[in-house]
Design a protein around this motif. Structure first.
Motif, PDB file in Angstrom:
ATOM      1  N   CYS A 100       4.151  54.838  79.063  1.00 51.40           N
ATOM      2  CA  CYS A 100       4.773  55.213  80.339  1.00 51.40           C
ATOM      3  C   CYS A 100       4.825  56.723  80.498  1.00 51.40           C
ATOM      4  N   GLY A 101       5.206  57.423  79.428  1.00 54.08           N
ATOM      5  CA  GLY A 101       5.266  58.876  79.500  1.00 54.08           C
ATOM      6  C   GLY A 101       3.913  59.493  79.729  1.00 54.08           C
ATOM      7  N   GLY A 102       2.901  58.995  79.023  1.00 51.40           N
ATOM      8  CA  GLY A 102       1.561  59.524  79.212  1.00 51.40           C
ATOM      9  C   GLY A 102       1.022  59.254  80.592  1.00 51.40           C
ATOM     10  N   THR A 103       1.329  58.080  81.150  1.00 50.29           N
ATOM     11  CA  THR A 103       0.850  57.724  82.493  1.00 50.29           C
ATOM     12  C   THR A 103       1.538  58.549  83.567  1.00 50.29           C
ATOM     13  N   ALA A 104       2.846  58.764  83.408  1.00 56.26           N
ATOM     14  CA  ALA A 104       3.608  59.441  84.452  1.00 56.26           C
ATOM     15  C   ALA A 104       3.512  60.961  84.378  1.00 56.26           C
TER      16      ALA A 104
ATOM     17  N   LYS B  67      -3.868  60.385  73.575  1.00 58.48           N
ATOM     18  CA  LYS B  67      -2.479  60.535  73.121  1.00 58.48           C
ATOM     19  C   LYS B  67      -2.043  61.969  73.391  1.00 58.48           C
ATOM     20  N   THR B  68      -1.079  62.130  74.307  1.00 55.17           N
ATOM     21  CA  THR B  68      -0.672  63.459  74.755  1.00 55.17           C
ATOM     22  C   THR B  68       0.784  63.734  74.405  1.00 55.17           C
ATOM     23  N   TRP B  69       1.176  64.987  74.648  1.00 53.81           N
ATOM     24  CA  TRP B  69       2.577  65.358  74.419  1.00 53.81           C
ATOM     25  C   TRP B  69       3.498  64.661  75.405  1.00 53.81           C
ATOM     26  N   ALA B  70       2.984  64.285  76.554  1.00 48.16           N
ATOM     27  CA  ALA B  70       3.782  63.495  77.490  1.00 48.16           C
ATOM     28  C   ALA B  70       4.124  62.147  76.875  1.00 48.16           C
ATOM     29  N   GLY B  71       3.181  61.575  76.145  1.00 47.15           N
ATOM     30  CA  GLY B  71       3.442  60.326  75.455  1.00 47.15           C
ATOM     31  C   GLY B  71       4.497  60.468  74.378  1.00 47.15           C
ATOM     32  N   VAL B  72       4.476  61.595  73.667  1.00 51.90           N
ATOM     33  CA  VAL B  72       5.507  61.853  72.658  1.00 51.90           C
ATOM     34  C   VAL B  72       6.886  61.915  73.308  1.00 51.90           C
ATOM     35  N   LEU B  73       6.959  62.593  74.453  1.00 55.59           N
ATOM     36  CA  LEU B  73       8.229  62.696  75.161  1.00 55.59           C
ATOM     37  C   LEU B  73       8.721  61.313  75.594  1.00 55.59           C
ATOM     38  N   GLY B  74       7.818  60.505  76.126  1.00 63.67           N
ATOM     39  CA  GLY B  74       8.206  59.152  76.521  1.00 63.67           C
ATOM     40  C   GLY B  74       8.635  58.319  75.337  1.00 63.67           C
ATOM     41  N   SER B  75       7.936  58.435  74.211  1.00 54.69           N
ATOM     42  CA  SER B  75       8.292  57.695  73.006  1.00 54.69           C
ATOM     43  C   SER B  75       9.637  58.153  72.459  1.00 54.69           C
ATOM     44  N   ALA B  76       9.898  59.456  72.511  1.00 55.16           N
ATOM     45  CA  ALA B  76      11.179  59.973  72.019  1.00 55.16           C
ATOM     46  C   ALA B  76      12.339  59.394  72.811  1.00 55.16           C
TER      47      ALA B  76
ATOM     48  N   LEU C 156      -2.073  44.709  81.994  1.00 50.37           N
ATOM     49  CA  LEU C 156      -0.636  44.782  81.753  1.00 50.37           C
ATOM     50  C   LEU C 156      -0.023  43.384  81.634  1.00 50.37           C
ATOM     51  N   ARG C 157      -0.524  42.445  82.427  1.00 53.20           N
ATOM     52  CA  ARG C 157      -0.017  41.082  82.327  1.00 53.20           C
ATOM     53  C   ARG C 157      -0.402  40.448  80.996  1.00 53.20           C
ATOM     54  N   ARG C 158      -1.610  40.731  80.530  1.00 51.89           N
ATOM     55  CA  ARG C 158      -2.029  40.220  79.225  1.00 51.89           C
ATOM     56  C   ARG C 158      -1.145  40.802  78.132  1.00 51.89           C
ATOM     57  N   ARG C 159      -0.854  42.090  78.222  1.00 54.48           N
ATOM     58  CA  ARG C 159      -0.007  42.720  77.204  1.00 54.48           C
ATOM     59  C   ARG C 159       1.407  42.146  77.227  1.00 54.48           C
ATOM     60  N   TRP C 160       1.919  41.892  78.425  1.00 49.26           N
ATOM     61  CA  TRP C 160       3.273  41.329  78.496  1.00 49.26           C
ATOM     62  C   TRP C 160       3.318  39.950  77.848  1.00 49.26           C
TER      63      TRP C 160
ATOM     64  N   ALA D 141      12.725  49.281  67.938  1.00 48.29           N
ATOM     65  CA  ALA D 141      12.584  50.657  68.418  1.00 48.29           C
ATOM     66  C   ALA D 141      11.117  51.083  68.443  1.00 48.29           C
ATOM     67  N   VAL D 142      10.343  50.684  67.438  1.00 49.20           N
ATOM     68  CA  VAL D 142       8.918  51.017  67.412  1.00 49.20           C
ATOM     69  C   VAL D 142       8.204  50.365  68.596  1.00 49.20           C
ATOM     70  N   ALA D 143       8.510  49.102  68.844  1.00 47.36           N
ATOM     71  CA  ALA D 143       7.858  48.403  69.957  1.00 47.36           C
ATOM     72  C   ALA D 143       8.147  49.095  71.284  1.00 47.36           C
ATOM     73  N   LEU D 144       9.405  49.433  71.522  1.00 48.58           N
ATOM     74  CA  LEU D 144       9.751  50.095  72.780  1.00 48.58           C
ATOM     75  C   LEU D 144       9.246  51.532  72.800  1.00 48.58           C
ATOM     76  N   GLY D 145       9.142  52.146  71.622  1.00 49.96           N
ATOM     77  CA  GLY D 145       8.583  53.492  71.556  1.00 49.96           C
ATOM     78  C   GLY D 145       7.128  53.527  71.985  1.00 49.96           C
ATOM     79  N   ASP D 146       6.360  52.500  71.601  1.00 51.04           N
ATOM     80  CA  ASP D 146       4.965  52.436  72.031  1.00 51.04           C
ATOM     81  C   ASP D 146       4.866  52.271  73.545  1.00 51.04           C
ATOM     82  N   VAL D 147       5.764  51.452  74.108  1.00 46.01           N
ATOM     83  CA  VAL D 147       5.780  51.281  75.570  1.00 46.01           C
ATOM     84  C   VAL D 147       6.166  52.602  76.238  1.00 46.01           C
ATOM     85  N   GLY D 148       7.169  53.274  75.673  1.00 41.07           N
ATOM     86  CA  GLY D 148       7.593  54.554  76.220  1.00 41.07           C
ATOM     87  C   GLY D 148       6.487  55.595  76.185  1.00 41.07           C
ATOM     88  N   ALA D 149       5.682  55.567  75.118  1.00 40.87           N
ATOM     89  CA  ALA D 149       4.575  56.520  75.011  1.00 40.87           C
ATOM     90  C   ALA D 149       3.560  56.278  76.124  1.00 40.87           C
TER      91      ALA D 149
END
Length: 301
Positions: free
Chosen positions: A197-201, A219-228, A54-58, A187-195
């Motif tokens: 987070c949603g998939g993890t949570a 890639k799950t539906w939880a990720g779609v919800l987080g990305s949305a 996560l630190r590398r990605r940041w 929005a795409v960048a934050l959408g990927d982060v949201g996906a």
């Protein structure tokens, strides 16, 4: 062409049209998100398994943000340079992933298009219409035709045509969309982060844990919800939210990743490259953008 249409046909409220103005609008949002993210990853305890990753990605995000937004500040000229640079790297990675490697002639066609199409969008946007499509198709088929390849010529031409549409033509939208490209990119960048987070949570069990496609079981539906949620929040934060644009960005975040996964699985590779810390290659980072940008053109131009 850069104006966003609002839900009733007028300009989207609060959207600034020029590249410089749009970057000025989103810069505080991006800076705030990066700041909060930096604090969050720095505070992760040592027992967290993904702390190092996560630190590398940041760090990659922190470097990528000015690389993306900086050229867009200078309007269409900067967007053309950005699109050409991204395109050259992306088509190189794509050529390496094709089964057996894309032939040198096809790679040169893809590289030429990666530079020429954004420049045309900047200098002669009126030339980018349906008349261009047969030219691109012939360019994709010409190397196989001239070499007389009767065993794999059709496959070579099809891979080259797909690459032309997927990468150079899609990135040309960064020029044609004007200030809208800034909002879409953020929005795409934050959408990927949201996906993520949603998939993890939410994606560990239950209906939301179901995979979207066998192409990418993680890639799950939880990720779609987080990305949305993340894409809607990002577009609203930069004053560019409309239902149509939100749908285009969300579809890009979901389908773009699956599209690249399809290409990688056929090639038998995990990542498009290894030079981008935390992500792999450039295509692994911009796969969602390559679908979101053309869809944004459909709903806004």
């Amino acid at each position: 062409m850069s104006a966003l249409l609002g839900p009733f046909g007028g300009p989207a409220p609060g959207l600034l049209l020029t590249g410089g103005e749009a970057v000025g609008r989103v810069a505080p949002v991006v800076g705030g998100v990066l700041g909060l993210g930096g604090v969050a990853v720095a505070a992760l305890p040592a027992r967290v398994r993904m702390r190092r990753e996560l630190r590398r990605r940041w760090r990659t995000w922190a470097l990528a943000a000015p690389v993306f937004l900086g050229p867009l500040f200078f309007g269409e000229a900067g967007a053309a340079m950005l699109a050409a640079g991204l395109g050259l790297v992306a088509v190189t990675e794509y050529g390496r992933m094709a089964p057996g490697g894309t032939a040198g002639a096809e790679r040169r066609v893809l590289a030429a298009a990666a530079v020429a199409l954004p420049l045309l969008a900047w200098l002669r946007p009126q030339s980018l219409d349906l008349r261009l499509m047969p030219v691109l198709l012939l360019a994709a088929a010409l190397p196989a035709l001239l070499s007389g390849d009767h065993t794999a010529g059709a496959a070579r031409a099809a891979r080259a045509a797909f690459g032309l549409l997927w990468i150079p033509l899609a990135l040309t939208g960064l020029v044609l969309l004007g200030g809208t490209a800034v909002a879409v990119g953020v929005a795409v960048a934050l959408g990927d982060v949201g996906a993520w987070c949603g998939g993890t949570a939410l994606g560990r069990r239950g209906a939301l844990a179901r995979p979207l496609s066998p192409l990418s079981p993680n890639k799950t539906w939880a990720g779609v919800l987080g990305s949305a949620a993340a894409t809607a929040g990002a577009l609203a934060a930069v004053g560019a939210f409309t239902p149509a644009l939100w749908g285009a960005v969300l579809a890009g975040c979901v389908l773009g990743d699956l599209l690249e996964s399809m290409v990688k699985r056929e090639a038998g590779v995990k990542d498009a490259g290894s030079w981008l810390p935390g992500f792999g290659g450039l295509l692994d980072r911009i796969d969602s953008l390559l679908v979101a940008v053309p869809l944004a053109m459909v709903v806004t131009l």
